[in-house]
Design an enzyme around this catalytic site. Sequence first.
Site, PDB file in Angstrom:
ATOM      1  N   GLU A 169       0.808  -1.217   0.000  1.00  0.00           N
ATOM      2  CA  GLU A 169       0.000   0.000   0.000  1.00  0.00           C
ATOM      3  C   GLU A 169       0.844   1.271   0.000  1.00  0.00           C
ATOM      4  O   GLU A 169       0.325   2.360   0.188  1.00  0.00           O
ATOM      5  CB  GLU A 169      -0.933  -0.002   1.218  1.00  0.00           C
ATOM      6  N   ARG A 226       2.175   2.321   4.660  1.00  0.00           N
ATOM      7  CA  ARG A 226       1.862   3.193   3.522  1.00  0.00           C
ATOM      8  C   ARG A 226       2.984   4.144   3.138  1.00  0.00           C
ATOM      9  O   ARG A 226       2.784   5.001   2.301  1.00  0.00           O
ATOM     10  CB  ARG A 226       0.551   3.939   3.803  1.00  0.00           C
ATOM     11  N   THR A 250       0.502   2.287  10.801  1.00  0.00           N
ATOM     12  CA  THR A 250       0.520   1.850   9.398  1.00  0.00           C
ATOM     13  C   THR A 250       0.733   2.991   8.402  1.00  0.00           C
ATOM     14  O   THR A 250       0.946   2.732   7.227  1.00  0.00           O
ATOM     15  CB  THR A 250      -0.813   1.157   9.030  1.00  0.00           C
ATOM     16  N   GLY A 291      -5.771   0.748  15.099  1.00  0.00           N
ATOM     17  CA  GLY A 291      -6.258  -0.258  16.048  1.00  0.00           C
ATOM     18  C   GLY A 291      -7.716  -0.061  16.413  1.00  0.00           C
ATOM     19  O   GLY A 291      -8.165  -0.522  17.465  1.00  0.00           O
ATOM     20  N   GLU A 332     -10.282  -1.456  15.512  1.00  0.00           N
ATOM     21  CA  GLU A 332     -11.081  -2.677  15.659  1.00  0.00           C
ATOM     22  C   GLU A 332     -10.644  -3.462  16.897  1.00  0.00           C
ATOM     23  O   GLU A 332     -11.054  -4.605  17.095  1.00  0.00           O
ATOM     24  CB  GLU A 332     -10.938  -3.564  14.411  1.00  0.00           C
ATOM     25  N   ASN A 365     -13.040   5.237  13.227  1.00  0.00           N
ATOM     26  CA  ASN A 365     -14.341   4.894  13.825  1.00  0.00           C
ATOM     27  C   ASN A 365     -14.269   4.771  15.349  1.00  0.00           C
ATOM     28  O   ASN A 365     -13.216   4.485  15.909  1.00  0.00           O
ATOM     29  CB  ASN A 365     -14.837   3.577  13.232  1.00  0.00           C
ATOM     30  N   ASP A 406     -18.846   2.035  10.813  1.00  0.00           N
ATOM     31  CA  ASP A 406     -17.392   1.905  10.593  1.00  0.00           C
ATOM     32  C   ASP A 406     -16.908   2.848   9.488  1.00  0.00           C
ATOM     33  O   ASP A 406     -16.049   2.488   8.688  1.00  0.00           O
ATOM     34  CB  ASP A 406     -17.025   0.447  10.265  1.00  0.00           C
ATOM     35  N   ASN A 416     -12.609   5.584   0.684  1.00  0.00           N
ATOM     36  CA  ASN A 416     -11.965   5.120   1.909  1.00  0.00           C
ATOM     37  C   ASN A 416     -10.648   5.863   2.034  1.00  0.00           C
ATOM     38  O   ASN A 416     -10.613   7.068   1.814  1.00  0.00           O
ATOM     39  CB  ASN A 416     -11.832   3.584   1.863  1.00  0.00           C
ATOM     40  N   TRP A 417      -9.563   5.157   2.283  1.00  0.00           N
ATOM     41  CA  TRP A 417      -8.282   5.822   2.537  1.00  0.00           C
ATOM     42  C   TRP A 417      -7.551   6.192   1.249  1.00  0.00           C
ATOM     43  O   TRP A 417      -6.521   6.845   1.297  1.00  0.00           O
ATOM     44  CB  TRP A 417      -7.395   4.923   3.390  1.00  0.00           C
TER      45      TRP A 417
END
Lengths: 253, 519
Positions: free
Chosen positions: B54, B104, B148, B164, B166, B232, B275, B361-362
Amino acid sequence: MRDLLRVTTLLVAAAAVCAQQAFNTSQDIEAGGRLFRAHCAACHGADGAAVRGTDLGRGQFHRGSSDQDLFRTISNGIPGTTMPPISLPGNQAWQIIAFVRSLGEWKAPAGATGDPRRGREIFDGKAGCLTCHRVDDKGGWAGPDLSEVGALRSWVQLESSVLRPAGTVRPQHWQVRAVARDGRTISGLRLNEDTHSLQLLDSQGRLVSLLKNDVQSYEIVKNSTMPSYEGKLTRQEADELVSYLVTLKGRNP
Amino acid sequence: MTSARFLVFALACGLPSGSYKSQRYSLLAQITSGNVRDLELKWVFQSQSLDKFEATPLVADGVMYLTQPPNDVVALDARTGRPFWIYEYRPSPRAATCCGRVNRGVGLLDDRVFLSTIDAHLLALDARTGRLLWNVEVADFQKGYSLTHAPLVVKDKVIVGTAGGEFGIRGFLVAYDAKTGKEAWRFYTIPGPGEPGHETWSGDAWKQGGGSIWVTGSYDPDTNLTYWGVGNPGPDWNGDPRPGDNLYSDCVIALDADTGKLQWHYQFTPHDEWDWDAVQVPVLVDAEWGGRPRKLMLWGNRNAFFYVLDRTTGKFLSGKPFAKQTWAAGFDESGRPIKVPGTAPSSEGSLVFPGVQGATNWYSPSYSPRTGLFYLSTWQGYSSVFRKFAVEYEPGKRYMGGAPKSVISALRREPFKSWGEESGYGAVRAIDPQTGEWKWQFKMDDVTDGGILTTATDLLFTGGREGYFYALDARDGRLLWKKYLGGQVAAGPMTYQVDGKQHVAIAVGHSLFVFGLRE
């Protein structure tokens, strides 16, 4: 099926023996040291003597002392103890064994004592080491960076390098001298090389890539340009210098 | 930012999103709509890992700095691809990430490279040798923290945020002195007792309130504010344990870059149960708004709305959907979304557009000052059925109170298409910030996780899950060039110049491909 297993076992054993014979060069010992610090030192200690009843550097092992025994212990662990099996790619287990075999050289020989602070004064001053070598963010780029040399080389090796620099140096310390089309000379540490190109860290500390077709000429300098300090330093000064070098272990490994 | 060298490359390609404004817009102009068909492969870097690739590389002084997943740094000759050095970092095998052992990219300041790791360490390396200079533990990975994103360097500090969301973390953003690795400031994205915003939580829910950060923020030297998108709230998909708005989850936060003090925030999705992390790169634009020049922030959110904010004050200026959505009926005067009843996750399941991965998204968006358009990768017509269930927090374990279901798989899939357009498709959409309407779209059969790059020659580079890498005309979306590269694009393209020649780089599958004009 059983035959196949037997053949496979033989092949593995043969490969193991070959590997064992081939993987004990100074580069292997250095790589093995890195692996040892990553995988083993947490329990065994940097000097290999931290687990009760073992002293890896002095040949005291729990289970078997031949190279094959050590290979098995590393690969399979010791059931019922805290020694886990470690799965390592390629020849890394052999490199660790090569390092373990060299552990005995890591301690200062009997009688050699030195004050690392005094050694640093000699390093920075009288001996002029920073002209070519680098420690942390000080020094030149002509010779190898010594910021971590204490973690990579034993006392015995370092002393020998100071007093009797080898005529030839390891491939990772070879130098490149190239003449560009415009006549400019480019020299530096050879980081990488292939059929068509060379990558180096030049004497100004810049990363440079050269296409061999694009330069007038180039040569790989394999001889050491390091002067011998035999006779230039007293015995005591040499010990002090080495006692400083062994403290250079980089930051937060 | 002590050397001219850094400044020069900050304008070109020394920052993760191309510049502090994060427009992913390049001034390089050799490759044009006239010659883009002459692009050819110059070299390939093959990753030694099968983890998802990524990263967007950085290039400075002819050297490319790239992360090989999960956490190796490689310094390559940007002209030939040959490596100068590789720094191998072995993160703990127990490091927990939600969606792959990914990274990334790196940060760069003078002669230092900064790497964040999935076991929540931040490292500084010597850019010339790859030697480790310092290594700090940012957070405890055993509690579900990971890092990340590419660190952001601002002045003498390096800023990184914790992932983190989640795993029941309490997220934070932290700045370290770039020289020493000493912590300079820290901002918790979930306010503790006594801090403003804490009243948007109930009981102890804040302690595992999530609020992860996993894409790089932006910085405006004029306001000295650094802007970050926050993830989230935890647990995902079930808001029952956390009544309230759950600040600063799903927010953009604006912090003083010297002190880390919060200046303003805007919450895109209050009390999020879908989320929809606000982990988009804040795109900073100076443009006319309402007849006067204004410092704007453009934001295409995972919740399917395109926002324009005033980045000095955080004032909401407009919000328009850019994809099908069924959760919000609009905004009140303050810019707070009005939720549609019945769209919250339920035990029997609630069908909501967009689905769990969001309408974007990202994936890094881009803004071209030449066209005045904002470009983003979107999932159109995509939905999930959101089901919720009860969940107990256990340190270091997944903390998720539901199970959304979609026809299109969330992260990756095998290379065969097994659904029709009625379940969703991918597209690049070009949005006019002034109206919030999209001017053109480039449709793909499959959805896309690709970032976007635009250039001063009105080219737009992107890719998608199908494995194509595209050059489009940024003015009208016309396809100018494509190359099938046989793997998923889940990274952003970048462009750089070396030896006077423009190159374009993109990570696809497990390799980084570099293109340049045929000679």
